[in-house]
Motif scaffolding. Structure first.
Motif, PDB file in Angstrom:
ATOM      1  N   LYS A 122      28.142  88.830   9.660  1.00 16.60           N
ATOM      2  CA  LYS A 122      29.078  88.350   8.636  1.00 16.60           C
ATOM      3  C   LYS A 122      29.866  89.515   8.037  1.00 16.60           C
ATOM      4  O   LYS A 122      31.079  89.426   7.845  1.00 16.60           O
ATOM      5  CB  LYS A 122      28.305  87.606   7.551  1.00 16.60           C
ATOM      6  CG  LYS A 122      29.177  86.903   6.565  1.00 16.60           C
ATOM      7  CD  LYS A 122      28.351  86.080   5.592  1.00 16.60           C
ATOM      8  CE  LYS A 122      29.248  85.395   4.596  1.00 16.60           C
ATOM      9  NZ  LYS A 122      28.484  84.603   3.636  1.00 16.60           N
ATOM     10  N   ARG A 123      29.174  90.634   7.726  1.00 18.05           N
ATOM     11  CA  ARG A 123      29.863  91.816   7.197  1.00 18.05           C
ATOM     12  C   ARG A 123      30.862  92.377   8.203  1.00 18.05           C
ATOM     13  O   ARG A 123      31.970  92.771   7.836  1.00 18.05           O
ATOM     14  CB  ARG A 123      28.854  92.901   6.812  1.00 18.05           C
ATOM     15  CG  ARG A 123      28.178  92.673   5.484  1.00 18.05           C
ATOM     16  CD  ARG A 123      27.391  93.892   5.040  1.00 18.05           C
ATOM     17  NE  ARG A 123      26.310  94.245   5.951  1.00 18.05           N
ATOM     18  CZ  ARG A 123      25.075  93.775   5.877  1.00 18.05           C
ATOM     19  NH1 ARG A 123      24.748  92.931   4.916  1.00 18.05           N
ATOM     20  NH2 ARG A 123      24.159  94.143   6.753  1.00 18.05           N
ATOM     21  N   GLN A 124      30.491  92.400   9.481  1.00 16.04           N
ATOM     22  CA  GLN A 124      31.378  92.910  10.528  1.00 16.04           C
ATOM     23  C   GLN A 124      32.614  92.028  10.663  1.00 16.04           C
ATOM     24  O   GLN A 124      33.726  92.536  10.819  1.00 16.04           O
ATOM     25  CB  GLN A 124      30.629  92.993  11.858  1.00 16.04           C
ATOM     26  CG  GLN A 124      31.417  93.646  12.967  1.00 16.04           C
ATOM     27  CD  GLN A 124      31.655  95.115  12.706  1.00 16.04           C
ATOM     28  OE1 GLN A 124      30.835  95.789  12.111  1.00 16.04           O
ATOM     29  NE2 GLN A 124      32.791  95.606  13.155  1.00 16.04           N
ATOM     30  N   LYS A 125      32.440  90.735  10.570  1.00 13.78           N
ATOM     31  CA  LYS A 125      33.563  89.811  10.660  1.00 13.78           C
ATOM     32  C   LYS A 125      34.514  90.010   9.478  1.00 13.78           C
ATOM     33  O   LYS A 125      35.737  90.050   9.655  1.00 13.78           O
ATOM     34  CB  LYS A 125      33.051  88.370  10.685  1.00 13.78           C
ATOM     35  CG  LYS A 125      34.122  87.339  10.834  1.00 13.78           C
ATOM     36  CD  LYS A 125      33.534  85.941  10.881  1.00 13.78           C
ATOM     37  CE  LYS A 125      34.620  84.895  10.963  1.00 13.78           C
ATOM     38  NZ  LYS A 125      34.067  83.537  10.936  1.00 13.78           N
ATOM     39  N   THR A 126      33.965  90.176   8.274  1.00  9.47           N
ATOM     40  CA  THR A 126      34.784  90.404   7.083  1.00  9.47           C
ATOM     41  C   THR A 126      35.557  91.714   7.195  1.00  9.47           C
ATOM     42  O   THR A 126      36.741  91.774   6.872  1.00  9.47           O
ATOM     43  CB  THR A 126      33.895  90.431   5.823  1.00  9.47           C
ATOM     44  OG1 THR A 126      33.149  89.229   5.769  1.00  9.47           O
ATOM     45  CG2 THR A 126      34.717  90.571   4.561  1.00  9.47           C
ATOM     46  N   ARG A 127      34.903  92.772   7.689  1.00  6.92           N
ATOM     47  CA  ARG A 127      35.562  94.072   7.849  1.00  6.92           C
ATOM     48  C   ARG A 127      36.685  93.999   8.882  1.00  6.92           C
ATOM     49  O   ARG A 127      37.765  94.533   8.672  1.00  6.92           O
ATOM     50  CB  ARG A 127      34.536  95.121   8.255  1.00  6.92           C
ATOM     51  CG  ARG A 127      35.146  96.488   8.484  1.00  6.92           C
ATOM     52  CD  ARG A 127      34.093  97.557   8.644  1.00  6.92           C
ATOM     53  NE  ARG A 127      34.628  98.785   9.136  1.00  6.92           N
ATOM     54  CZ  ARG A 127      35.388  99.618   8.442  1.00  6.92           C
ATOM     55  NH1 ARG A 127      35.712  99.318   7.200  1.00  6.92           N
ATOM     56  NH2 ARG A 127      35.844 100.725   8.972  1.00  6.92           N
ATOM     57  N   MET A 136      38.429  91.391   9.675  1.00  6.85           N
ATOM     58  CA  MET A 136      39.542  90.647   9.069  1.00  6.85           C
ATOM     59  C   MET A 136      40.328  91.545   8.123  1.00  6.85           C
ATOM     60  O   MET A 136      41.560  91.513   8.102  1.00  6.85           O
ATOM     61  CB  MET A 136      39.018  89.417   8.332  1.00  6.85           C
ATOM     62  CG  MET A 136      38.615  88.287   9.238  1.00  6.85           C
ATOM     63  SD  MET A 136      38.004  86.831   8.356  1.00  6.85           S
ATOM     64  CE  MET A 136      39.281  86.538   7.167  1.00  6.85           C
ATOM     65  N   MET A 137      39.629  92.371   7.317  1.00  7.80           N
ATOM     66  CA  MET A 137      40.298  93.282   6.396  1.00  7.80           C
ATOM     67  C   MET A 137      41.163  94.282   7.163  1.00  7.80           C
ATOM     68  O   MET A 137      42.316  94.517   6.812  1.00  7.80           O
ATOM     69  CB  MET A 137      39.265  94.014   5.535  1.00  7.80           C
ATOM     70  CG  MET A 137      39.830  94.937   4.471  1.00  7.80           C
ATOM     71  SD  MET A 137      40.030  96.676   4.920  1.00  7.80           S
ATOM     72  CE  MET A 137      38.422  97.158   5.437  1.00  7.80           C
ATOM     73  N   LYS A 190      47.410  99.722  -0.898  1.00  9.60           N
ATOM     74  CA  LYS A 190      46.657 100.869  -1.402  1.00  9.60           C
ATOM     75  C   LYS A 190      45.241 100.746  -0.853  1.00  9.60           C
ATOM     76  O   LYS A 190      44.605  99.715  -1.021  1.00  9.60           O
ATOM     77  CB  LYS A 190      46.654 100.903  -2.918  1.00  9.60           C
ATOM     78  CG  LYS A 190      48.036 101.160  -3.505  1.00  9.60           C
ATOM     79  CD  LYS A 190      47.990 101.208  -5.009  1.00  9.60           C
ATOM     80  CE  LYS A 190      49.375 101.294  -5.579  1.00  9.60           C
ATOM     81  NZ  LYS A 190      49.851 102.625  -5.766  1.00  9.60           N
ATOM     82  N   VAL A 191      44.781 101.822  -0.194  1.00  4.10           N
ATOM     83  CA  VAL A 191      43.499 101.771   0.484  1.00  4.10           C
ATOM     84  C   VAL A 191      42.641 102.978   0.114  1.00  4.10           C
ATOM     85  O   VAL A 191      43.134 103.966  -0.424  1.00  4.10           O
ATOM     86  CB  VAL A 191      43.674 101.729   2.023  1.00  4.10           C
ATOM     87  CG1 VAL A 191      44.374 100.463   2.453  1.00  4.10           C
ATOM     88  CG2 VAL A 191      44.402 102.944   2.526  1.00  4.10           C
ATOM     89  N   VAL A 192      41.347 102.842   0.418  1.00  7.62           N
ATOM     90  CA  VAL A 192      40.388 103.931   0.268  1.00  7.62           C
ATOM     91  C   VAL A 192      39.764 104.153   1.636  1.00  7.62           C
ATOM     92  O   VAL A 192      39.336 103.203   2.286  1.00  7.62           O
ATOM     93  CB  VAL A 192      39.287 103.579  -0.760  1.00  7.62           C
ATOM     94  CG1 VAL A 192      38.294 104.717  -0.892  1.00  7.62           C
ATOM     95  CG2 VAL A 192      39.906 103.243  -2.100  1.00  7.62           C
ATOM     96  N   ASN A 220      38.118 102.007   4.482  1.00  8.10           N
ATOM     97  CA  ASN A 220      36.903 101.386   3.964  1.00  8.10           C
ATOM     98  C   ASN A 220      37.215 100.157   3.121  1.00  8.10           C
ATOM     99  O   ASN A 220      36.494  99.170   3.206  1.00  8.10           O
ATOM    100  CB  ASN A 220      36.112 102.399   3.127  1.00  8.10           C
ATOM    101  CG  ASN A 220      34.747 101.906   2.752  1.00  8.10           C
ATOM    102  OD1 ASN A 220      34.073 101.274   3.546  1.00  8.10           O
ATOM    103  ND2 ASN A 220      34.340 102.193   1.535  1.00  8.10           N
ATOM    104  N   ALA A 221      38.264 100.212   2.316  1.00  7.66           N
ATOM    105  CA  ALA A 221      38.555  99.087   1.420  1.00  7.66           C
ATOM    106  C   ALA A 221      40.028  99.086   1.054  1.00  7.66           C
ATOM    107  O   ALA A 221      40.691 100.122   1.060  1.00  7.66           O
ATOM    108  CB  ALA A 221      37.719  99.183   0.154  1.00  7.66           C
ATOM    109  N   VAL A 222      40.523  97.909   0.728  1.00  6.34           N
ATOM    110  CA  VAL A 222      41.866  97.748   0.197  1.00  6.34           C
ATOM    111  C   VAL A 222      41.730  97.530  -1.287  1.00  6.34           C
ATOM    112  O   VAL A 222      40.955  96.672  -1.728  1.00  6.34           O
ATOM    113  CB  VAL A 222      42.586  96.554   0.864  1.00  6.34           C
ATOM    114  CG1 VAL A 222      43.958  96.348   0.258  1.00  6.34           C
ATOM    115  CG2 VAL A 222      42.676  96.746   2.363  1.00  6.34           C
TER     116      VAL A 222
END
Length: 101
Positions: A40-45, A47-48, A57-59, A94-96
């Motif tokens: 589930k985490r891999q699928k979410t990543r 998609m992001m 803006k990203v990190v 890593n994150a938006v």
């Protein structure tokens, strides 16, 4: 004779269940506690990373904050401190950041 064979067969099924039952139960528990949440985490990543667009803006994984200037299939060019341009692999994001952050 037939009755004795039926009793032996039912005893064989019970012993088989007692032998392999805990092993099957352990795999089911591991699936729901480890494998399924990771998928589930891999699928979410994924998609992001697929939804990145110019201006976001990203990190990065290393903690660098920046704004996306250009995107390709494999790389991302970030603007840092409104002066510096840095090139990263897309997988290094890593994150938006949202507007509230």
């Amino acid at each position: 004779m037939f009755l004795a064979t039926a009793e032996q067969a039912s005893g064989g099924i019970e012993s088989l269940l007692m032998t392999y039952g805990p092993l099957v139960l352990m795999f089911v528990v591991l699936y729901f506690l480890l494998i399924r949440p990771q998928q589930k985490r891999q699928k979410t990543r994924n998609m992001m990373l697929g939804n990145l667009k110019k201006g976001d803006k990203v990190v990065t994984i290393g903690g660098l904050h920046g704004t996306i200037l250009e995107l390709t299939d494999d790389t991302v060019i970030l603007r840092v401190n409104d002066v510096t341009k840095l090139t990263f692999e897309r997988s290094a994001i890593n994150a938006v950041q949202t507007a509230s952050e």
